[in-house]
Design a protein around this motif. Structure first.
Motif, short mmCIF file in Angstrom:
data_model
loop_
_atom_site.label_atom_id
_atom_site.label_comp_id
_atom_site.label_asym_id
_atom_site.label_seq_id
_atom_site.Cartn_x
_atom_site.Cartn_y
_atom_site.Cartn_z
N TYR A 180 0.84 -1.21 0.00
CA TYR A 180 0.00 0.00 0.00
C TYR A 180 0.87 1.26 0.00
N LYS A 181 2.10 1.11 -0.45
CA LYS A 181 3.03 2.24 -0.45
C LYS A 181 2.84 3.09 -1.70
N GLY A 182 3.31 4.32 -1.62
CA GLY A 182 3.22 5.21 -2.76
C GLY A 182 1.78 5.56 -3.09
N GLN A 183 1.55 5.99 -4.32
CA GLN A 183 0.22 6.39 -4.77
C GLN A 183 -0.31 5.36 -5.76
N ALA A 184 -1.60 5.12 -5.68
CA ALA A 184 -2.23 4.26 -6.66
C ALA A 184 -2.12 4.89 -8.04
N ASP A 185 -1.81 4.07 -9.05
CA ASP A 185 -1.65 4.55 -10.43
C ASP A 185 -2.94 4.25 -11.18
N TRP A 186 -3.85 5.21 -11.17
CA TRP A 186 -5.14 5.00 -11.83
C TRP A 186 -4.99 4.90 -13.34
N VAL A 196 -11.05 -5.49 -22.01
CA VAL A 196 -12.24 -6.29 -21.74
C VAL A 196 -13.51 -5.51 -22.05
N ASP A 197 -14.60 -6.25 -22.22
CA ASP A 197 -15.91 -5.64 -22.45
C ASP A 197 -16.75 -5.59 -21.19
N VAL A 198 -16.29 -6.18 -20.10
CA VAL A 198 -17.03 -6.14 -18.85
C VAL A 198 -16.63 -4.89 -18.07
N PRO A 199 -17.45 -4.45 -17.10
CA PRO A 199 -17.09 -3.27 -16.32
C PRO A 199 -15.78 -3.47 -15.56
N VAL A 200 -14.96 -2.43 -15.54
CA VAL A 200 -13.74 -2.41 -14.74
C VAL A 200 -13.91 -1.32 -13.69
N ILE A 201 -13.57 -1.65 -12.44
CA ILE A 201 -13.72 -0.74 -11.31
C ILE A 201 -12.34 -0.34 -10.82
N ALA A 202 -12.15 0.96 -10.60
CA ALA A 202 -10.87 1.48 -10.12
C ALA A 202 -10.85 1.51 -8.60
N ASN A 203 -9.74 1.07 -8.01
CA ASN A 203 -9.59 0.98 -6.56
C ASN A 203 -8.21 1.49 -6.18
N GLY A 204 -8.14 2.07 -4.98
CA GLY A 204 -6.87 2.54 -4.45
C GLY A 204 -6.84 4.04 -4.26
N ASP A 205 -6.73 4.48 -3.01
CA ASP A 205 -6.56 5.91 -2.67
C ASP A 205 -7.75 6.77 -3.07
N ILE A 206 -8.93 6.19 -3.13
CA ILE A 206 -10.12 6.98 -3.45
C ILE A 206 -10.75 7.41 -2.14
N THR A 207 -10.46 8.63 -1.74
CA THR A 207 -10.79 9.10 -0.40
C THR A 207 -11.71 10.32 -0.40
N SER A 208 -12.18 10.73 -1.57
CA SER A 208 -13.05 11.90 -1.65
C SER A 208 -13.77 11.88 -2.99
N PRO A 209 -14.84 12.66 -3.13
CA PRO A 209 -15.48 12.76 -4.45
C PRO A 209 -14.52 13.25 -5.54
N LEU A 210 -13.65 14.21 -5.20
CA LEU A 210 -12.70 14.70 -6.19
C LEU A 210 -11.77 13.60 -6.66
N ALA A 212 -12.32 10.44 -6.60
CA ALA A 212 -13.09 9.48 -7.38
C ALA A 212 -13.21 9.94 -8.83
N ARG A 213 -13.48 11.23 -9.01
CA ARG A 213 -13.56 11.77 -10.37
C ARG A 213 -12.22 11.66 -11.08
N GLN A 214 -11.14 11.93 -10.38
CA GLN A 214 -9.81 11.82 -10.98
C GLN A 214 -9.50 10.38 -11.37
N ALA A 215 -9.87 9.44 -10.51
CA ALA A 215 -9.63 8.03 -10.81
C ALA A 215 -10.39 7.60 -12.05
N LEU A 216 -11.64 8.03 -12.17
CA LEU A 216 -12.44 7.67 -13.34
C LEU A 216 -11.87 8.31 -14.60
N ALA A 217 -11.45 9.57 -14.50
CA ALA A 217 -10.92 10.26 -15.67
C ALA A 217 -9.62 9.62 -16.16
N GLN A 218 -8.75 9.23 -15.25
CA GLN A 218 -7.46 8.69 -15.63
C GLN A 218 -7.53 7.24 -16.09
N SER A 219 -8.47 6.49 -15.52
CA SER A 219 -8.55 5.06 -15.81
C SER A 219 -9.55 4.72 -16.91
#
Length: 328
Positions: A180-186, A196-210, A212-219
């Motif tokens: 759990y070191k460093g920053q998650a690489d979204w 893949v054609d199935v949904p992919v969910i981003a996880n790691g260091d998602i601690t606020s709405p902002l 979450a939006r950054q994780a979705l945008a980058q991934s």
């Protein structure tokens, strides 16, 4: 995203509670679900221990059968035990079976489970095939980017898993060797999304709405999974879901409402585990609630060392009142 079509809240932008060992037990899942979450996931359950009916393992997977959005996460290295455990938790009322191929803990990896399976994709697929073939429920997978920087094989694993019938893949944006070191690489999750054609969910260091939006945008992911950010803040998933859906973000409970919430969670922990074990389990949650509230340090010490539940409940107003408010 048909996987979420019959689950509560925003199926097009799922916000999911991550499985966390020693944390996402039934009392905590109920608190989070009470605020609203697309899906809540149990602690990781060792498949062989589950089938052999070890009481502590059964307790980890115990389900609220009235809750429509509950998944049970299974771990293991043997296809037969994985299939049997999947059948067992399906009979208990699980709506989704999640397979753990991401846990970095040494005792899990040393048993050739968790993220160790990323080093042997053929064996990993044998476990997936066994679980998918054992139940009629949706089967999902949670894993990491890879074993280390030289083995970033999450896209290959995800593609083979989807071909085998897995309905969703969650990727923690770190390798196993990062723990759990460093920053998650979204951004590193994006190749999995493309694979893949199935949904992919981003996880790691998602601690606020902002974030979450950054994780979705980058991934480019279809949703987010929240883990440690929900410790002491079980309302966080509801806040993220509202923000992503363009609704007003609900305020975190405070004052009497927060005291009532924590008191209810505390009493549920004691009821679930019994007094002695419950007191120990509750301390970490009380500490996280106090951290989130920036509460009184003296009340924190007293609450975390008290052995009388009535004393703990009496301390909650001080524990959960921000220090600056007390000073004022």
């Amino acid at each position: 995203m048909t996987l979420f079509s019959d689950l509560p809240t925003d199926p097009d932008l799922p916000v999911i509670l991550a499985p966390m060992a020693g944390i996402t037990d039934l009392p905590f899942r109920r608190v989070v679900a009470g605020f609203g979450a697309s899906l809540v996931v149990s602690e990781m359950v060792a498949s062989e221990d589950m089938v052999r009916a070890r009481p502590s393992t059964r307790a980890k997977a115990e389900l609220d059968l009235t809750d429509g959005g509950t998944a049970v996460q299974l771990a293991g290295r043997d296809a037969w035990w994985m299939a049997e455990a999947a059948r067992m938790v399906a009979d208990q009322g699980a709506r989704i079976i999640d397979i753990n191929m991401g846990c970095p803990a040494k005792k899990v990896v040393g048993g050739l489970s968790g993220s160790a399976l990323m080093r042997d994709l053929d064996h990993a697929l044998s476990l997936i095939d066994a679980v998918v073939g054992a139940v009629d429920l949706p089967v999902t997978l949670k894993t990491r980017l890879g074993w280390d920087e030289d083995c970033l094989n999450a896209p290959q694993l995800a593609r083979r898993a989807a071909d085998a019938g897995v309905r969703m893949v969650t990727i923690h944006g770190r390798t196993r060797c990062q723990f759990y070191k460093g920053q998650a690489d979204w951004a590193a999750i994006a190749p999995v999304v493309r694979a893949v054609d199935v949904p992919v969910i981003a996880n790691g260091d998602i601690t606020s709405p902002l974030r979450a939006r950054q994780a979705l945008a980058q991934s480019g992911a279809a949703g987010v999974m929240v883990g440690r950010g929900a410790q002491g803040r079980p309302w966080l998933l509801a806040q993220i879901a509202a923000d992503l859906a363009g609704r007003p973000v609900p305020q975190a409970p405070e004052g009497a409402a927060l005291v009532d919430l924590v008191a209810g969670h505390y009493e549920a922990i004691l009821a679930f585990y019994g007094r002695d074990l419950g007191l120990r389990v509750a301390r970490k949650h009380l500490g996280w609630y106090a951290d989130a509230a920036c509460g009184c340090a003296g009340a924190r010490r007293a609450a975390l060392t008290a052995t009388d539940p009535a004393r703990v409940l009496a301390l909650l107003p001080d524990l959960l009142t921000p220090v600056q408010e007390v000073a004022a």
